[in-house]
Structure formats: structure tokens, C-alpha cells
Write a protein that holds these residues in place. Structure first.
Motif, PDB file in Angstrom:
ATOM      1  N   GLY A 262      -9.022  17.603  35.386  1.00  0.00           N
ATOM      2  CA  GLY A 262      -9.208  18.328  36.482  1.00  0.00           C
ATOM      3  C   GLY A 262     -10.839  18.589  36.055  1.00  0.00           C
ATOM      4  N   THR A 263     -11.390  18.984  34.802  1.00  0.00           N
ATOM      5  CA  THR A 263     -12.201  19.658  34.428  1.00  0.00           C
ATOM      6  C   THR A 263     -13.644  18.645  34.847  1.00  0.00           C
ATOM      7  N   GLU A 264     -12.976  16.971  35.243  1.00  0.00           N
ATOM      8  CA  GLU A 264     -14.221  16.752  35.510  1.00  0.00           C
ATOM      9  C   GLU A 264     -13.972  16.749  37.012  1.00  0.00           C
ATOM     10  N   CYS A 265     -13.396  16.785  37.985  1.00  0.00           N
ATOM     11  CA  CYS A 265     -13.068  17.235  38.815  1.00  0.00           C
ATOM     12  C   CYS A 265     -14.262  18.666  39.836  1.00  0.00           C
ATOM     13  N   TYR A 266     -14.299  19.562  38.353  1.00  0.00           N
ATOM     14  CA  TYR A 266     -15.164  20.689  38.412  1.00  0.00           C
ATOM     15  C   TYR A 266     -16.791  20.688  38.136  1.00  0.00           C
ATOM     16  N   MET A 267     -16.367  19.141  37.133  1.00  0.00           N
ATOM     17  CA  MET A 267     -17.828  18.901  36.393  1.00  0.00           C
ATOM     18  C   MET A 267     -18.521  18.642  37.335  1.00  0.00           C
ATOM     19  N   LEU A 268     -17.378  17.832  38.704  1.00  0.00           N
ATOM     20  CA  LEU A 268     -19.192  17.391  39.295  1.00  0.00           C
ATOM     21  C   LEU A 268     -19.107  18.274  40.683  1.00  0.00           C
ATOM     22  N   ALA A 269     -18.617  19.050  41.073  1.00  0.00           N
ATOM     23  CA  ALA A 269     -18.706  19.898  41.503  1.00  0.00           C
ATOM     24  C   ALA A 269     -19.824  21.002  41.181  1.00  0.00           C
ATOM     25  N   ALA A 270     -19.881  21.230  39.716  1.00  0.00           N
ATOM     26  CA  ALA A 270     -21.288  22.130  39.106  1.00  0.00           C
ATOM     27  C   ALA A 270     -22.332  21.669  39.330  1.00  0.00           C
ATOM     28  N   MET A 271     -21.963  19.719  38.942  1.00  0.00           N
ATOM     29  CA  MET A 271     -23.380  18.867  39.056  1.00  0.00           C
ATOM     30  C   MET A 271     -23.625  19.124  40.385  1.00  0.00           C
ATOM     31  N   ALA A 272     -22.802  18.892  41.389  1.00  0.00           N
ATOM     32  CA  ALA A 272     -23.738  19.259  42.644  1.00  0.00           C
ATOM     33  C   ALA A 272     -24.112  20.644  43.004  1.00  0.00           C
ATOM     34  N   TYR A 273     -23.455  21.643  42.959  1.00  0.00           N
ATOM     35  CA  TYR A 273     -23.948  22.588  43.219  1.00  0.00           C
ATOM     36  C   TYR A 273     -25.542  22.873  42.547  1.00  0.00           C
ATOM     37  N   ASP A 274     -26.202  22.509  41.231  1.00  0.00           N
ATOM     38  CA  ASP A 274     -26.999  22.512  40.411  1.00  0.00           C
ATOM     39  C   ASP A 274     -28.201  21.939  41.361  1.00  0.00           C
ATOM     40  N   ARG A 275     -27.549  20.668  41.961  1.00  0.00           N
ATOM     41  CA  ARG A 275     -28.516  19.624  42.969  1.00  0.00           C
ATOM     42  C   ARG A 275     -28.978  20.182  43.257  1.00  0.00           C
ATOM     43  N   TYR A 276     -28.544  20.964  43.970  1.00  0.00           N
ATOM     44  CA  TYR A 276     -28.044  22.018  45.411  1.00  0.00           C
ATOM     45  C   TYR A 276     -29.004  23.339  45.209  1.00  0.00           C
ATOM     46  N   ASN A 277     -29.301  23.723  44.470  1.00  0.00           N
ATOM     47  CA  ASN A 277     -30.051  25.119  43.861  1.00  0.00           C
ATOM     48  C   ASN A 277     -31.292  23.742  43.150  1.00  0.00           C
ATOM     49  N   ALA A 278     -31.652  23.136  43.112  1.00  0.00           N
ATOM     50  CA  ALA A 278     -32.925  22.508  42.688  1.00  0.00           C
ATOM     51  C   ALA A 278     -33.686  21.821  43.912  1.00  0.00           C
ATOM     52  N   ILE A 279     -32.638  21.237  45.222  1.00  0.00           N
ATOM     53  CA  ILE A 279     -33.823  21.068  46.079  1.00  0.00           C
ATOM     54  C   ILE A 279     -33.592  21.975  46.994  1.00  0.00           C
ATOM     55  N   CYS A 280     -32.947  22.284  47.214  1.00  0.00           N
ATOM     56  CA  CYS A 280     -32.568  23.735  48.535  1.00  0.00           C
ATOM     57  C   CYS A 280     -33.582  24.640  47.972  1.00  0.00           C
ATOM     58  N   HIS A 281     -33.061  25.121  46.586  1.00  0.00           N
ATOM     59  CA  HIS A 281     -34.449  26.780  46.637  1.00  0.00           C
ATOM     60  C   HIS A 281     -34.839  26.294  44.898  1.00  0.00           C
ATOM     61  N   PRO A 282     -35.790  25.388  45.116  1.00  0.00           N
ATOM     62  CA  PRO A 282     -36.604  25.374  43.690  1.00  0.00           C
ATOM     63  C   PRO A 282     -37.115  26.449  42.965  1.00  0.00           C
ATOM     64  N   LEU A 283     -37.378  27.143  43.725  1.00  0.00           N
ATOM     65  CA  LEU A 283     -38.613  28.364  43.340  1.00  0.00           C
ATOM     66  C   LEU A 283     -37.847  29.594  42.736  1.00  0.00           C
ATOM     67  N   LEU A 284     -36.286  29.137  42.481  1.00  0.00           N
ATOM     68  CA  LEU A 284     -34.840  30.041  42.435  1.00  0.00           C
ATOM     69  C   LEU A 284     -34.421  29.742  40.824  1.00  0.00           C
ATOM     70  N   TYR A 285     -34.681  28.129  41.142  1.00  0.00           N
ATOM     71  CA  TYR A 285     -33.603  27.262  40.401  1.00  0.00           C
ATOM     72  C   TYR A 285     -33.832  27.397  38.908  1.00  0.00           C
ATOM     73  N   THR A 286     -34.693  27.565  38.631  1.00  0.00           N
ATOM     74  CA  THR A 286     -34.014  28.483  36.683  1.00  0.00           C
ATOM     75  C   THR A 286     -33.667  29.821  36.286  1.00  0.00           C
ATOM     76  N   LEU A 287     -33.564  30.467  37.694  1.00  0.00           N
ATOM     77  CA  LEU A 287     -33.493  31.560  37.541  1.00  0.00           C
ATOM     78  C   LEU A 287     -32.023  31.458  37.943  1.00  0.00           C
ATOM     79  N   ILE A 288     -31.207  30.788  38.440  1.00  0.00           N
ATOM     80  CA  ILE A 288     -29.699  30.697  39.327  1.00  0.00           C
ATOM     81  C   ILE A 288     -29.469  29.287  38.246  1.00  0.00           C
ATOM     82  N   MET A 289     -29.918  28.696  37.361  1.00  0.00           N
ATOM     83  CA  MET A 289     -29.597  27.963  36.518  1.00  0.00           C
ATOM     84  C   MET A 289     -30.112  28.427  35.356  1.00  0.00           C
ATOM     85  N   ARG A 290     -29.499  29.701  34.621  1.00  0.00           N
ATOM     86  CA  ARG A 290     -30.157  29.569  33.287  1.00  0.00           C
ATOM     87  C   ARG A 290     -28.901  28.721  32.647  1.00  0.00           C
TER      88      ARG A 290
END
Length: 304
Positions: A102-130
Motif C-alpha cells: 500500500g505504501t508503494e501505491c502512495y509512493m508512486l502517486a507522490a513521485m508522479a505528483y513530484d514530476r507533475y510539479n517539476a514539469i508543469c510548475h517549474p518556477l514554483l517547484y522548489t516552493l511546492i516540493m519543500r
């Protein structure tokens, strides 16, 4: 099934044909691959970013996840007595497997969310993914999965078991154990669909939404090289997601009438052993920065 030793009160794991002692070397390779990613992350300051923080934690999770099932499977190759597992041992194995799965399910979702912010919100990335946000994602994944795992384990082992005690599987997974109950299991099946579905399907939806947004962003890029480079940063993760979620959803959310003898073991092999084995190689071989860092760490160690 007859075995040449005294049967203790509990279950007998039948496993499946085709497992050989070569699995020991495969397990060793798996450990080496994931440990190399963790060590490289710790020793390479250039990798101390949210993306590689999640990858290092994911590698640690994979080691814990596989360690729930593979050691018992390997020991059963050496002796028929090792195929026996007590009721408490079976419950503990199921709880740990569901916890890390179950943790792996959420971890994969968190990693996808991280890539989403890095690609779609690059200027805010460091602020969002503190750093604190990343840590909360990891801790939250374990906490939610611990509750989910406890619910399934309690409901399963509250059932009466009679008749055969032979589990048609190589570890204590929910569906094969439920098959041994002499009581109607409709409540347990409902729990799998409702509670388990909220974990697996819920995290899968989050992951897919993230990738739909990522792909949409990539398609809007004018540069072909830019599209290729951007997609390369998340393609490895997408491969892992496809293998893990595809086999997991097929295992737990298909109609009971479609079960086949030995099929549980073959399907489970995908998300319990094959996917975790491939993950470190998928991530490292398709990522130039990881490969370069692993090489640098190795060369530094050779100098000492």
C-alpha cells in the motif's frame, strides 16, 4: 500434500512450479541494485533533490516489500518443512506485505505528483516540493497503508478456517487465504473493493491525472528535443506504474469466478518480485545523472 515432517497448526504454502534455486542469485541482484541507489543518493550531493529523495526512499521500500515474501519462498526450496507457516506468522506476513504494498501505491502517486510539479510548475517547484512536504508524503504513505493493512488482516484472520490448510500461493496473500475459509466471505470481498480500492484505485487515479497533465504539457512544447528530454524524466516512472498497478488491479479487483489454479502466484509474481527487481535498473539505466553518480561513487571507493 504430504511432507516428511510434523505438520504444525497453521498453513502450508504450496508455491508454484518453476521456482528454482537461481532465485537466490536474483534476490541478491535485486538487493544490490536498490542498495546502490540508496548509497549513491546519500553520497552524491547533486542528487539531493525531491526526485531522488523519493527514489531513494522507494528503493528502501522495495527492499522491505520483497523481504516480506522472498526469504520464505527461498527457504521452502530447501525443505518441505519450510513450506509450513503458523497462523500468527501468516498474519504477520500478510500485514507487512499489505503495509509495504500500500505504501508503494502512495509512493508512486507522490513521485508522479513530484514530476507533475517539476514539469508543469517549474518556477514554483522548489516552493511546492519543500523538504518538509516530501517527508510528509513519505510518512503519510506509511501511516495510511498501516491502517489499511490492519483492516484487511483483522478481517481475514477473524474468519474460521476448516478443511484444507494448503494455500495455493507462495505467501499469505488475502485472496488465497480467503479461499480456505468455511464461512461466506462476501464481507471480506466488500472490504477489499471499498477499503483496498480507496488505496489502490485512489492512488492510481492521482498518478494518472498527474501524467495526463504532464503529457498535455509535453505535447504543447514546440521543440522536439525539449519533448524528448522532458518525457525522458518521467518515462521510467511510467513503466514502473504500468507493471505494478496493472498486475495489482488484476489480482485484487477481478471477479472471483475468474480465478484459476496457480494463476494467483503467477500474477503476484509480477508485482511482488519482477517489478521490484526491474525498478532499480529501469530508473538507473534510463537516467544519465543516476548512472554518472553511481560511477563516480564506485570510482571514489576504488581509490581507497
Amino acid at each position: 500434500m504430504s511432507i516428511n515432517c510434523t505438520i504444525v497448526t497453521g498453513f502450508i504454502l504450496l508455491g508454484f512450479s518453476g521456482i528454482t534455486q537461481h532465485q537466490i542469485s536474483v534476490f541478491t541482484i535485486f538487493l544490490s541494485g536498490n542498495l546502490s541507489i540508496i548509497i549513491t543518493y546519500k553520497l552524491s550531493p547533486s542528487l539531493h533533490t525531491p526526485m531522488y529523495f523519493f527514489l531513494a526512499n522507494f528503493s528502501l521500500l522495495e527492499i522491505l516489500y520483497v523481504s516480506c515474501t522472498v526469504p520464505k519462498m527461498l527457504s521452502s526450496l530447501l525443505s518441505d518443512c519450510s513450506k509450513v507457516i503458523s497462523f500468527s506468522g501468516c498474519a504477520i506476513q500478510m500485514y507487512c506485505f499489505l503495509l509495504f504494498g500500500g505504501t508503494e501505491c502512495y509512493m508512486l502517486a507522490a513521485m508522479a505528483y513530484d514530476r507533475y510539479n517539476a514539469i508543469c510548475h517549474p518556477l514554483l517547484y522548489t516552493l511546492i516540493m519543500r523538504e518538509i512536504v516530501c517527508i510528509r508524503h513519505i510518512v503519510g504513505s506509511y501511516v495510511i497503508s498501516a491502517v489499511n493493512s490492519l483492516i484487511h488482516t483483522v478481517f481475514t484472520f477473524s474468519l474460521p478456517f476448516c478443511g484444507s490448510n494448503e494455500i495455493d500461493h507462495f505467501f499469505c496473500d488475502v485472496p488465497p487465504v480467503l479461499e480456505l475459509s468455511c464461512q461466506d466471505i462476501w464481507v471480506n470481498e466488500l472490504v477489499i473493493f471499498v477499503v483496498g480500492g480507496s488505496v489502490v484505485i485512489g492512488s492510481f487515479i492521482v498518478t494518472m491525472i498527474s501524467y495526463i497533465e504532464i503529457i498535455s504539457k509535453i505535447l504543447k512544447l514546440h521543440s522536439a528535443s525539449g519533448k524528448k528530454k522532458t518525457f525522458a524524466t518521467c518515462s521510467s516512472h511510467l513503466i514502473v506504474v504500468t507493471i505494478f498497478y496493472g498486475s495489482t488491479i488484476f489480482m485484487y479487483f477481478r471477479p472471483r469466478s475468474s480465478y484459476r489454479i496457480g494463476q494467483n502466484s503467477l500474477v503476484s509474481l509480477m508485482y511482488t518480485i519482477i517489478a521490484p527487481l526491474l525498478n532499480p535498473f529501469i530508473y538507473s539505466l534510463r537516467n544519465k545523472e543516476v548512472k554518472s553518480s553511481i560511477k563516480n561513487v564506485f570510482l571514489k571507493q576504488m581509490k581507497f
